[in-house]
Design a protein around this motif. Sequence first.
Motif, PDB file in Angstrom:
ATOM      1  N   LEU A   1      -8.381  -7.126   6.360  1.00  0.00           N
ATOM      2  CA  LEU A   1      -7.123  -6.481   5.976  1.00  0.00           C
ATOM      3  C   LEU A   1      -6.400  -7.288   4.912  1.00  0.00           C
ATOM      4  CD1 LEU A   1      -5.725  -5.921   9.598  1.00  0.00           C
ATOM      5  CD2 LEU A   1      -6.780  -4.154   8.167  1.00  0.00           C
ATOM      6  N   ALA A   2      -5.626  -6.566   4.090  1.00  0.00           N
ATOM      7  CA  ALA A   2      -4.687  -7.211   3.188  1.00  0.00           C
ATOM      8  C   ALA A   2      -3.436  -6.342   3.135  1.00  0.00           C
ATOM      9  CB  ALA A   2      -5.289  -7.370   1.793  1.00  0.00           C
ATOM     10  N   CYS A   3      -2.290  -6.971   2.921  1.00  0.00           N
ATOM     11  CA  CYS A   3      -1.011  -6.248   2.901  1.00  0.00           C
ATOM     12  C   CYS A   3      -0.426  -6.254   1.490  1.00  0.00           C
ATOM     13  CB  CYS A   3      -0.021  -6.915   3.865  1.00  0.00           C
ATOM     14  SG  CYS A   3      -0.523  -6.797   5.594  1.00  0.00           S
TER      15      CYS A   3
ATOM     16  N   GLY B   1      -9.004   0.650  -1.960  1.00  0.00           N
ATOM     17  CA  GLY B   1      -8.836   0.390  -0.537  1.00  0.00           C
ATOM     18  C   GLY B   1      -8.008   1.488   0.112  1.00  0.00           C
ATOM     19  N   LYS B   2      -8.304   1.748   1.374  1.00  0.00           N
ATOM     20  CA  LYS B   2      -7.546   2.783   2.089  1.00  0.00           C
ATOM     21  C   LYS B   2      -6.410   2.148   2.887  1.00  0.00           C
ATOM     22  CE  LYS B   2     -10.971   6.201   3.156  1.00  0.00           C
ATOM     23  NZ  LYS B   2     -11.878   6.627   4.214  1.00  0.00           N
ATOM     24  N   ILE B   3      -5.251   2.780   2.788  1.00  0.00           N
ATOM     25  CA  ILE B   3      -4.105   2.312   3.567  1.00  0.00           C
ATOM     26  C   ILE B   3      -4.279   2.747   5.018  1.00  0.00           C
ATOM     27  CG2 ILE B   3      -1.605   2.536   3.892  1.00  0.00           C
ATOM     28  CD1 ILE B   3      -1.343   2.885   0.864  1.00  0.00           C
TER      29      ILE B   3
ATOM     30  N   THR C   1      -0.648  -1.876   4.902  1.00  0.00           N
ATOM     31  CA  THR C   1      -1.808  -2.654   5.313  1.00  0.00           C
ATOM     32  C   THR C   1      -3.063  -1.879   4.935  1.00  0.00           C
ATOM     33  OG1 THR C   1      -0.554  -3.634   7.110  1.00  0.00           O
ATOM     34  CG2 THR C   1      -2.942  -3.749   7.272  1.00  0.00           C
ATOM     35  N   VAL C   2      -3.923  -2.547   4.178  1.00  0.00           N
ATOM     36  CA  VAL C   2      -5.101  -1.914   3.577  1.00  0.00           C
ATOM     37  C   VAL C   2      -6.359  -2.488   4.226  1.00  0.00           C
ATOM     38  CG1 VAL C   2      -6.370  -1.654   1.392  1.00  0.00           C
ATOM     39  CG2 VAL C   2      -3.865  -1.501   1.420  1.00  0.00           C
TER      40      VAL C   2
END
Lengths: 372, 372
Positions: free
Chosen positions: B309-311, B243-245, B273-274
């Motif tokens: 999104l995921a953090c 995943g990209k930040i 946050t990704v």
Amino acid sequence: MTDPSHAGSLLTIDVAAIVANWRLISQGVTPAEAAAVVKADSYGLGAEHIAPALAAAGCKTFVVATLDEGIALRSVVPAAVILVLNGPFPGTEAEFAAHSLVPVLNSLGQITAWANFAKAGSGAPAAAIHIDTGMNRLGLDEAELDRLAARPSVLAGVRPILALSHLACADERNNPMNEEQHMLFTRLAARLPAMPLSLSASSGCFLGRNYHFDLVRPGAALYGINPTPDRPNPMAQVVRLQGKILQVRDVDSPRSVGYGATYRVTGPGRIATVAVGYADGWFRSLGNRGHGMIGGVKVPLVGRVSMDLACFDVSAVPPSQAHPGALIDLIDPDFTVDDAAADAGTIGYEILTALGRRHHRRWLTGAEEAQT
Amino acid sequence: MTDPSHAGSLLTIDVAAIVANWRLISQGVTPAEAAAVVKADSYGLGAEHIAPALAAAGCKTFVVATLDEGIALRSVVPAAVILVLNGPFPGTEAEFAAHSLVPVLNSLGQITAWANFAKAGSGAPAAAIHIDTGMNRLGLDEAELDRLAARPSVLAGVRPILALSHLACADERNNPMNEEQHMLFTRLAARLPAMPLSLSASSGCFLGRNYHFDLVRPGAALYGINPTPDRPNPMAQVVRLQGKILQVRDVDSPRSVGYGATYRVTGPGRIATVAVGYADGWFRSLGNRGHGMIGGVKVPLVGRVSMDLACFDVSAVPPSQAHPGALIDLIDPDFTVDDAAADAGTIGYEILTALGRRHHRRWLTGAEEAQT
């Protein structure tokens, strides 16, 4: 796209109901504008079918998450404003401008990159500014807004047309965090030049007029998910998912069902095997917890969900309704996406976005004859 | 297909590793034949890329779940035997024959329909017979086999080339159900004319020679899932998901993260946050339970997973490795699909089949330069 006679499942999407849901919200928030959130391919339901119908109904602003979603959407709503929530990854600014997409700028880094891009080109393309008021996910916090306010030339370079934020607990109308975020949004937005404001997604539309600001951004509610979980659902149902029965087994002796032998049939009865599994988004967490509907009768999912199959105890349904080739409703107006989500231990949003590619899909526009 | 610079996530599929895994199993079961299960689009990893590579390596038999999967596969492996596990829905028999697909006939109804179709045409197209030995999902039970044996002309009409069954608990090597099913399969198959037999999928390949019969049907193991969960994984890893930040937030005061404010940052630290969410198949059940890897450091997923999104708490990682545009591994050889599944409360199979459409996908064939 699959042939319906080949497919193990049918997914019917009532586009007319989506339009009706958008109209209901739009009328409820007037004079604020109602956008439509169509990210993740309209929550998995087909943005290319849904967005044009909403545009025809008067929706002028659409919201997606990613650049690629924006590019795909532009080809079906050529005149609309399209907001892209994730903003630009470095180096993709020109792609946004080429497709007239409005990036939501979430950080000083994105703002600076956009300003630099604008300076190098012919004028400033429109952008939106994301203010973080408590999600701590994306957006500028107070300290960053102060630093931005100290450099007015940067902001002038990005031509902001909207400042937005996002509520963390809007589905809990009595949660004090709503009012805290509302106050913080009002306070922080004052650090920016005057511009239209947007705070609310689906549930926020139902928190009262002072949550509407200039633009609301309903998504889930358009697709029939209840935006007011503690009250009856004001939205029309949109989705019907039907699985086809492959086989019905008469069981007269105790035996187990499925992987791990987690379910045991004890008495005489009938088990129907349906051509829907977790590869179709029918979550494995529904094992021994899910339900389906046949002829108005709620039947339990038994055993584990397999990749391509799930079994239901159809003993309570006459064989004339539960036979190979017959359909079982997995989501319908009487057993909604929220009901399925409760069985699966998740929210309706994830049920929708997980709907798989093997379902034969059809979109109802309201021009068809009445279907039951 | 997305442009990698646009995409919020990159999915790399090591086709050479899949081929190596197939070879390992094939050699381990000789003289039995090893098929390859490529249903659900090769467990979500791209059958059109994977099946031809396996065919080139010598795989002669492929297994899918549905007619549409068989039709799609036929165009990329023109000479292979293709078994279709769900068998024909009524009226689709001619489509099977037109694409030389071998239906797995799961019930007397499917057998009769196939025999009638064969009788009306020019000769009997090949089919397989599914014997149920304890899944109670699809397949003929003992009573149905007896009824079939009483009508030998029906079976003669379907030209069976394989009889198969399916183990319910093969991943638990000491589960007595394995031996029960093995004995029942041997006993029930004797009711049919002599024909090649197949009982084992991935885990069954590791239960010993007497479980191999004439054909084994590995699926999960080809894609790197451990077929022997109580022992080290003999398979090569296949999948890397990155995943990209989008944004990194320095946090110096207590605050909550994400929807529902379920996570609270207490001390100074950094939250990344990704651009991966549950619409990408990164399950919502990973909220406050999942992990990622940056530079060999395992970092926790914090707060709820959002749609897009995921953090992650990246406080333990130097800022030089966790910045906007940097990648976080969500699945890699050191944090496998089985590890991610354990976090999510599911199995690796579901992690793979849920992988979403927004990932930028690339397939490594072994001809590329070494990539890290």
